[in-house]
Scaffold this active site. Sequence first.
Site, short mmCIF file in Angstrom:
data_model
loop_
_atom_site.label_atom_id
_atom_site.label_comp_id
_atom_site.label_asym_id
_atom_site.label_seq_id
_atom_site.Cartn_x
_atom_site.Cartn_y
_atom_site.Cartn_z
CG HIS A 195 38.41 37.90 41.48
ND1 HIS A 195 38.73 39.03 42.21
CD2 HIS A 195 38.92 36.85 42.16
CE1 HIS A 195 39.41 38.68 43.27
NE2 HIS A 195 39.55 37.36 43.27
CG HIS A 248 36.80 40.05 48.87
ND1 HIS A 248 37.07 41.14 48.07
CD2 HIS A 248 37.97 39.38 49.02
CE1 HIS A 248 38.36 41.12 47.74
NE2 HIS A 248 38.93 40.07 48.30
#
Length: 324
Positions: free
Chosen positions: A43, A122
């Site tokens: 992920h 992110h």
Amino acid sequence: MSSVKTTGFNGSLRDLPTDNWMSHLPGALWDVPLCNLAIPGSHNTVTYCLDRNDRSPVDPKQPDLLRKLDKYMKPLIRPFVYKWSITQEYDVKEQLDAGVRYFDLRIARRPNDRSSDLYFYHGVFTTVTVETVLKEIREWLDSHPREVAILSFSHFLGLNQELHHLLVETIKNVFITKLCPKTVSTNLSNLWHLGYQAIVSYDNGIVNRYEELWAPIPYWWANKYRADLLIEELECRKQRGRPGGFFVAGINLTEDLKYICSHPTESLKDLVMSTYPELLEWVKAQSPGSSAGSINIIAGDFVTERQLVPIVIALNENLLNWAQ
């Protein structure tokens, strides 16, 4: 080919060499579609190289309060953003060596960047470009000709259609003949025969314009910060039936601002490691296949830790009885 299939690995699949586990699978699994195998994934794959010096605004998907605090108290807030944004500590080649075969790639253009360079992000942008990482994956595949990587491009930030097309052309130029068209049957026997090693899904409307791009791969995201709640959500998803093709069961936890503020000395890794034992017990109980309750790709954070990858690979033993 059939005579080769009668040989193969005779021990536990958990003991396969992780850098070449696909090529060492028993011959009985070579004709099983990849969407029916158990495949380890990461992920938010490229967060091992976040830019500590990045002072760009926090991306819009972060909590509103966090973005406001970051705007006015950046020196204080940015270290929190950084340590809660790292989801993987190993680079992409190390993840491939560890057995990861699905990669969650989130693409962005840096604000006010006049170049055509694209990065991963992110919360914070990466120091390496998308093209650099794709070339690293290509180099690894060159030296592992019977392994297949599934690359999922999504969560695009700041890309216009021109940049989307430029990214697709970069993907095509990097992987060339290794890029698998979406019309091809994706069992290992066929992919090995045709020389295809990269399956690219692309979560944007231009996907229909390119035969090399696969439709977006569904990702079951529980959006929970506790393992028991995450497992409960995934079990509910399983009861509704699995998608027809590739899909991901994400065992990644979600921290919120309240949790971060109440655990100021911790990081995302602290949260993940504390819950991995419970999550791994759930993973061990899963089975791949085409039935309603089966799984396909299992992706998590810090996937090179706690034996997640070998455990996922070993789930394919459940397929051997009917595949032989």
